[in-house]
Design a protein around this motif. Structure first.
Motif, PDB file in Angstrom:
ATOM      1  N   SER A   1     129.076  34.107 -42.732  1.00 30.40           N
ATOM      2  CA  SER A   1     128.994  35.033 -41.603  1.00 30.40           C
ATOM      3  C   SER A   1     127.546  35.309 -41.225  1.00 30.40           C
ATOM      4  O   SER A   1     126.638  35.213 -42.056  1.00 30.40           O
ATOM      5  N   ALA A   2     127.331  35.681 -39.964  1.00 33.17           N
ATOM      6  CA  ALA A   2     126.012  36.086 -39.498  1.00 33.17           C
ATOM      7  C   ALA A   2     125.662  37.448 -40.089  1.00 33.17           C
ATOM      8  O   ALA A   2     126.556  38.219 -40.473  1.00 33.17           O
ATOM      9  N   PRO A   3     124.369  37.784 -40.164  1.00 38.18           N
ATOM     10  CA  PRO A   3     123.974  39.083 -40.741  1.00 38.18           C
ATOM     11  C   PRO A   3     124.636  40.269 -40.067  1.00 38.18           C
ATOM     12  O   PRO A   3     125.039  41.230 -40.731  1.00 38.18           O
ATOM     13  N   GLY A   4     124.769  40.228 -38.750  1.00 35.28           N
ATOM     14  CA  GLY A   4     125.410  41.333 -38.046  1.00 35.28           C
ATOM     15  C   GLY A   4     126.850  41.515 -38.478  1.00 35.28           C
ATOM     16  O   GLY A   4     127.323  42.648 -38.645  1.00 35.28           O
ATOM     17  N   ALA A   5     127.559  40.407 -38.686  1.00 33.81           N
ATOM     18  CA  ALA A   5     128.952  40.491 -39.131  1.00 33.81           C
ATOM     19  C   ALA A   5     129.034  41.104 -40.523  1.00 33.81           C
ATOM     20  O   ALA A   5     129.950  41.888 -40.817  1.00 33.81           O
ATOM     21  N   HIS A   6     128.103  40.770 -41.414  1.00 32.39           N
ATOM     22  CA  HIS A   6     128.084  41.364 -42.757  1.00 32.39           C
ATOM     23  C   HIS A   6     127.949  42.883 -42.678  1.00 32.39           C
ATOM     24  O   HIS A   6     128.664  43.625 -43.361  1.00 32.39           O
ATOM     25  N   ARG A   7     127.027  43.347 -41.828  1.00 35.05           N
ATOM     26  CA  ARG A   7     126.799  44.791 -41.733  1.00 35.05           C
ATOM     27  C   ARG A   7     128.004  45.493 -41.127  1.00 35.05           C
ATOM     28  O   ARG A   7     128.411  46.575 -41.589  1.00 35.05           O
ATOM     29  N   VAL A   8     128.609  44.884 -40.105  1.00 36.95           N
ATOM     30  CA  VAL A   8     129.790  45.500 -39.485  1.00 36.95           C
ATOM     31  C   VAL A   8     130.947  45.530 -40.484  1.00 36.95           C
ATOM     32  O   VAL A   8     131.659  46.538 -40.583  1.00 36.95           O
TER      33      VAL A   8
END
Length: 706
Positions: free
Chosen positions: A614-621
């Protein structure tokens, strides 16, 4: 028939030619299943008409958004109006400014989609979020320009990264990052080489420079070496490439480039005096057509925004410019080559990379006035004429008849006329300057080698660069290297071995009535040719994780190689009289086949749990949604729990480029903003349930049936 890709049964519009119908039906099928597709039929095969047919099938009664290069906007509007398809046509240039078509829903058509191969560009950043949730048909005969991932960046505008998970590709990004292709790409990329059969035959030859031309070129390169350009090697390499490229085009082009370089030096001197170093944007304007050769801009990756030029070059510029001006008046060996080629007065398109060369050829070529077209103007001889009129002289019809009467047979153009335009009157294409990419070569030739040409054969003449220029720029070696890239992912004539061979065999042997069952072939060697497909239900849809045709030898070995499968099918096709079935032999065959079926079932079931990185943004979400789920569970808020779990399922799957940008934007918002955004997240990627095997046919080979 098991070898053929899926086709939608939608009725084809009456305007499509028989060879275009397969591309139409495959495009519709792919868009219904995956939400995105690349229509990569050859240049000049009528992709505009196929795409508008797809719009009629999938967007009937609605207005379809079309994004095309600015020069093609009138052409797309005219064709859509003539066919009765409702469209709003916007340009790639408008997309770069964030202006996207309004009042449209559903399907989006993107012509010459290779212009969206760079995810860091403004146009990509504006377009990707706008496309989220909308079916997207990407239209380009040349999806790969400089790198393999040119294709994946286009695909991700319409399909999710895990779109081919059922076919064994966990992540499209990872596949291309590894420099590999996969047969499953044939589900997303529609390339029907048969659609090119109605085009004229291509007759290619190379024009080689003579000694006088080579000597003059060496003098021009020596002149460039008098300039220091920059104390920064990457900057010097970039500017030197521009000047060398101009020298190879014409003496007039080199003079023009040197004048622009002098202007750039003066700007740099003024900027330094004002305490504001020359910006990278100034150099970008100077380089012009080097945009296609990304490697030059990579040289500046670590230079920041300021660019330092060698101001001491101003001391020698007058002398350098004087010598360059003298070369313009000297005999031009390259021009002499062109004159000899054009002596037969066949309608010819002459492509060059430099505006100054267009003017040079316009003024120096013998005979009637020469038509010309650049990105800024068009004309006849020294007169300016509307661009549409000039191009119309080479399209055919009434305007071409006028050109014939006036004796207008040559059109000199920059690459502004190299995409999408129909110039069917041309009987010859001359690459006066080689471009940086094979994509440009194909696009240029496609102006004349296309459906509706007035000629059975079109000559293509390639001007080989002098050896000194090739050593300096290595253009031909770069073209050869880049030309090999498409075949890695199954594109082009050389790429058939990855996945297109299956559909070609299906076309060859799939004619006539298809009958599922068992047949005996009394021919050696002993073995079984079997076809089966895997079916799984997902969200009410029937998925096919795999379609398999394989050869099982009597010793239990197995292969899906083209040569073996094709040879067995050829033998079977020659069998006219059916042989009586042998129940014992069939049981033996099914035992052998069961082992391969179990192996593939294991692989398919294992893919259910696979996930892409996953992209970093997806990890945080995802982390924030998990915390919200725990809170909803403690509060026993079942409605919120279901909504959040659906959102988390979406975040944990693959994403389109637009969805990835969406997640990046909401990753650091407030809790309330995140929950509001999560309620509007698209549905998660579909997963499949129980996998079912369906046997298509079994051919039993062996001399025992003689």
């Amino acid at each position: 028939r098991s070898l053929l890709p899926e086709e939608d049964p939608a009725p084809a519009p009456a305007w499509l030619l028989p060879e275009q119908i397969r591309s139409f039906r495959r495009s519709v099928s792919t868009l219904r299943r995956y939400g995105g597709a690349v229509l990569a039929d050859p240049v000049g095969s009528g992709k505009t008409y196929v795409a508008l047919g797809v719009a009629l099938a999938l967007n009937s009664g609605r207005v379809t958004a079309c994004l095309v290069p600015a020069p093609l906007v009138p052409q797309w509007r005219a064709v859509a109006t003539r066919l009765g398809v409702k469209v709003v046509v916007g340009s790639h240039q408008q997309t770069s400014r964030g202006r996207l078509p309004e009042g449209t829903r559903g399907l989006v058509l993107i012509d010459e989609s290779h212009h969206y191969r760079n995810p860091r560009s403004l146009r990509y950043g504006h377009l990707a979020p706008w496309l989220a949730g909308r079916p997207t048909l990407l239209i380009t005969a040349t999806p790969i320009v400089n790198r393999l991932d040119d294709l994946v960046h286009q695909l991700l505008l319409g399909v999710r990264d895990d779109a081919l998970l059922a076919e064994g590709v966990v992540s499209l990004r990872s596949l291309f990052a590894a420099g590999r292709g996969a047969p499953a790409l044939g589900h997303l990329v529609i390339e029907n080489r048969g659609s090119a059969r109605a085009r004229p035959e291509r007759l290619g030859r190379t024009s080689v420079p003579e000694a006088m031309e080579c000597e003059a070129l060496v003098k021009s390169l020596d002149l460039i070496e008098r300039l220091r350009l920059s104390r920064l090697p990457p900057v010097a390499a970039l500017v030197r490439a521009v000047l060398r490229r101009a020298a190879g085009s014409s003496p007039a082009a080199l003079l023009g480039a040197l004048r622009r370089y002098r202007t750039l030096l003066l700007h740099s001197r003024d900027a330094v005096r004002a305490g504001c170093p020359l910006a990278r944007a100034e150099v970008r304007r100077f380089t012009g057509e080097l945009e296609d050769q990304l490697v030059w801009w990579e040289l500046l990756a670590g230079q920041g925004r300021a660019v330092e030029l060698e101001l001491s070059d101003l001391e020698v510029m007058d002398s350098v410019l004087e010598q360059a001006a003298q070369a313009v008046e000297a005999p031009d060996g390259k021009l002499a080559r062109l004159r000899r080629i054009l002596a037969d007065r066949q309608p010819t398109l002459v492509f060059t990379a430099q505006r100054e060369t267009v003017r040079h050829l316009r003024n120096q070529l013998d005979g009637p006035a020469v038509a010309w077209c650049t990105g800024r103007q068009a004309g006849l001889g020294r007169s300016v004429v509307p661009r549409s009129v000039v191009l119309g002289w080479f399209r055919g019809g009434a305007e071409a008849a006028v050109a014939e009467r006036l004796g207008i047979v040559n059109l000199v153009v920059t690459d502004v006329a190299a995409e999408g335009l129909d110039l069917q009157r041309a009987a010859r294409v001359v690459h006066y300057d080689l471009p940086w990419t094979p994509m440009r070569l194909e696009q240029r030739e496609g102006r004349a080698i296309r459906l509706g040409s007035l000629h059975r054969k079109v000559e293509v003449v390639r001007f080989a660069p002098p050896a000194a220029l090739e050593r300096a720029l290595r253009m031909e070696s770069a073209l050869a290297r880049k030309a090999r890239l498409p075949q890695i992912v199954g594109l082009g004539a050389a790429g058939r071995r990855l996945w297109r061979w299956r559909s070609q065999l299906g076309d060859t042997f799939g004619k006539g009535d298809a009958i599922a069952g068992v047949a005996l072939i009394p021919q050696a060697p002993d073995g079984v040719l079997a076809g089966f497909s895997m079916h799984a239900e997902s969200g009410g849809c029937d998925l096919r994780p795999a379609r398999v045709v394989l050869w099982l030898a009597a010793d239990g070995s197995c292969t899906e190689e083209e040569e073996v499968v094709a040879a067995r099918l050829a033998v079977a096709a020659a069998q006219r009289e059916p042989s009586p079935q042998d129940a014992d032999r069939l049981r033996e065959a099914l035992v052998l086949l069961a082992q391969q079926v179990r192996l593939r079932l294991t692989l398919v079931r294992g893919r259910w749990w696979a996930t892409a990185e996953s992209a970093p943004g997806a990890h945080r979400v995802a982390a924030r949604l998990q915390e919200a789920i725990r809170l909803a569970a403690r509060q026993r808020d079942l409605e919120a729990l279901g909504r959040l779990e659906r959102a988390l399922a979406f975040v944990g799957g693959g994403h389109t480029a637009g969805e990835t940008l969406l997640l990046e934007r909401v990753a650091d918002t407030t809790e309330a903003e995140l929950l509001r955004a999560a309620a509007r997240f698209p549905p998660p990627s579909r997963r499949w349930g129980t996998v079912e095997i369906r046997l298509c046919g079994v051919l039993l080979f062996g001399r025992r049936y003689l």
